[in-house]
Design a protein around this motif. Structure first.
Motif, PDB file in Angstrom:
ATOM      1  N   LYS A 240       0.832  -1.203   0.000  1.00  0.00           N
ATOM      2  CA  LYS A 240       0.000   0.000   0.000  1.00  0.00           C
ATOM      3  C   LYS A 240       0.870   1.259   0.000  1.00  0.00           C
ATOM      4  N   VAL A 241       1.901   1.276   0.821  1.00  0.00           N
ATOM      5  CA  VAL A 241       2.804   2.433   0.906  1.00  0.00           C
ATOM      6  C   VAL A 241       3.524   2.625  -0.428  1.00  0.00           C
ATOM      7  N   PHE A 242       4.006   1.535  -1.008  1.00  0.00           N
ATOM      8  CA  PHE A 242       4.686   1.608  -2.297  1.00  0.00           C
ATOM      9  C   PHE A 242       3.748   2.163  -3.368  1.00  0.00           C
ATOM     10  N   GLY A 243       2.522   1.673  -3.408  1.00  0.00           N
ATOM     11  CA  GLY A 243       1.556   2.162  -4.388  1.00  0.00           C
ATOM     12  C   GLY A 243       1.292   3.648  -4.240  1.00  0.00           C
ATOM     13  N   PHE A 244       1.166   4.104  -3.004  1.00  0.00           N
ATOM     14  CA  PHE A 244       0.928   5.521  -2.729  1.00  0.00           C
ATOM     15  C   PHE A 244       2.110   6.364  -3.189  1.00  0.00           C
ATOM     16  N   LEU A 245       3.318   5.964  -2.803  1.00  0.00           N
ATOM     17  CA  LEU A 245       4.512   6.756  -3.095  1.00  0.00           C
ATOM     18  C   LEU A 245       4.976   6.647  -4.543  1.00  0.00           C
ATOM     19  N   SER A 246       4.470   5.675  -5.281  1.00  0.00           N
ATOM     20  CA  SER A 246       4.836   5.511  -6.693  1.00  0.00           C
ATOM     21  C   SER A 246       4.050   6.444  -7.607  1.00  0.00           C
ATOM     22  N   ASP A 247       3.165   7.243  -7.047  1.00  0.00           N
ATOM     23  CA  ASP A 247       2.345   8.174  -7.821  1.00  0.00           C
ATOM     24  C   ASP A 247       2.532   9.577  -7.255  1.00  0.00           C
ATOM     25  N   PHE A 248       3.198  10.450  -8.019  1.00  0.00           N
ATOM     26  CA  PHE A 248       3.452  11.809  -7.530  1.00  0.00           C
ATOM     27  C   PHE A 248       2.172  12.587  -7.244  1.00  0.00           C
ATOM     28  N   ASN A 249       1.045  12.187  -7.809  1.00  0.00           N
ATOM     29  CA  ASN A 249      -0.206  12.873  -7.494  1.00  0.00           C
ATOM     30  C   ASN A 249      -0.538  12.758  -6.005  1.00  0.00           C
ATOM     31  N   ASN A 250       0.013  11.752  -5.328  1.00  0.00           N
ATOM     32  CA  ASN A 250      -0.229  11.570  -3.892  1.00  0.00           C
ATOM     33  C   ASN A 250       0.745  12.351  -3.022  1.00  0.00           C
ATOM     34  N   PHE A 251       1.894  12.723  -3.566  1.00  0.00           N
ATOM     35  CA  PHE A 251       2.953  13.353  -2.774  1.00  0.00           C
ATOM     36  C   PHE A 251       2.542  14.690  -2.168  1.00  0.00           C
ATOM     37  N   GLN A 252       1.643  15.403  -2.804  1.00  0.00           N
ATOM     38  CA  GLN A 252       1.270  16.723  -2.300  1.00  0.00           C
ATOM     39  C   GLN A 252       0.774  16.651  -0.860  1.00  0.00           C
ATOM     40  N   THR A 253       0.135  15.550  -0.487  1.00  0.00           N
ATOM     41  CA  THR A 253      -0.370  15.423   0.884  1.00  0.00           C
ATOM     42  C   THR A 253       0.765  15.292   1.905  1.00  0.00           C
ATOM     43  N   LEU A 254       1.964  14.966   1.441  1.00  0.00           N
ATOM     44  CA  LEU A 254       3.110  14.844   2.343  1.00  0.00           C
ATOM     45  C   LEU A 254       3.858  16.161   2.517  1.00  0.00           C
ATOM     46  N   MET A 255       3.595  17.119   1.655  1.00  0.00           N
ATOM     47  CA  MET A 255       4.374  18.350   1.624  1.00  0.00           C
ATOM     48  C   MET A 255       3.958  19.328   2.722  1.00  0.00           C
ATOM     49  N   PRO A 256       4.946  20.067   3.256  1.00  0.00           N
ATOM     50  CA  PRO A 256       4.653  21.080   4.270  1.00  0.00           C
ATOM     51  C   PRO A 256       4.036  22.324   3.626  1.00  0.00           C
ATOM     52  N   PRO A 257       3.516  23.241   4.448  1.00  0.00           N
ATOM     53  CA  PRO A 257       2.879  24.455   3.914  1.00  0.00           C
ATOM     54  C   PRO A 257       3.830  25.343   3.099  1.00  0.00           C
ATOM     55  N   GLN A 258       5.136  25.219   3.307  1.00  0.00           N
ATOM     56  CA  GLN A 258       6.106  26.049   2.577  1.00  0.00           C
ATOM     57  C   GLN A 258       6.190  25.664   1.097  1.00  0.00           C
TER      58      GLN A 258
END
Length: 133
Positions: free
Chosen positions: A17-35
């Motif tokens: 599940k983690v690999f699937g999530f991180l293999s798609d950059f469309n999901n990465f935005q949720t990991l990013m800080p407010p900066q």
């Protein structure tokens, strides 16, 4: 060559599940800080701006299912090339660990200014991987 390794974090999700999530950059935005602003992504590429720093563009070069995601800089938006490796390790049926490893040809005169903020950024991203659902 500068190498920055994030902390190894325990993630209470199956490695698949983690690999699937991180293999798609469309999901990465949720990991990013407010900066992080000006986020744009596709499945395999993303670009964004970090306040007080530079614009960043990267793409997924290759993957090793459930173990590694190899990311490289793209479009020359930074004054140096880099690679970012996401390493995952299965530790149980619903548990895994994650770590980010950043390698860059950072010019010597820039290292003192950016290595600390980069280390903090990658540790923060690693911590946010715990929240993947």
């Amino acid at each position: 060559m500068a190498k920055i390794e994030s902390d190894i974090v325990k993630i209470e999700q199956p490695v698949e599940k983690v690999f699937g999530f991180l293999s798609d950059f469309n999901n990465f935005q949720t990991l990013m800080p407010p900066q992080v602003t000006n986020w744009e992504s596709t499945h395999e590429t993303c670009s964004f701006t970090v306040s007080g720093m530079a614009s960043v563009a990267m793409r997924i070069r290759s993957t090793e299912p459930f173990e590694k995601i190899h990311i490289v800089s793209d479009k020359g938006k930074l004054p140096f090339e880099f690679t970012l490796e996401v390493r995952l390790k299965k530790t149980g049926e619903t548990l895994c660990t994650g770590q980010l490893i950043f390698d860059a040809d950072i010019p010597v005169f820039l290292r003192p200014m950016i290595e600390g903020p980069l280390r903090n950024f990658f540790n923060m991203l690693a911590q946010k991987m715990k929240d993947i659902t």
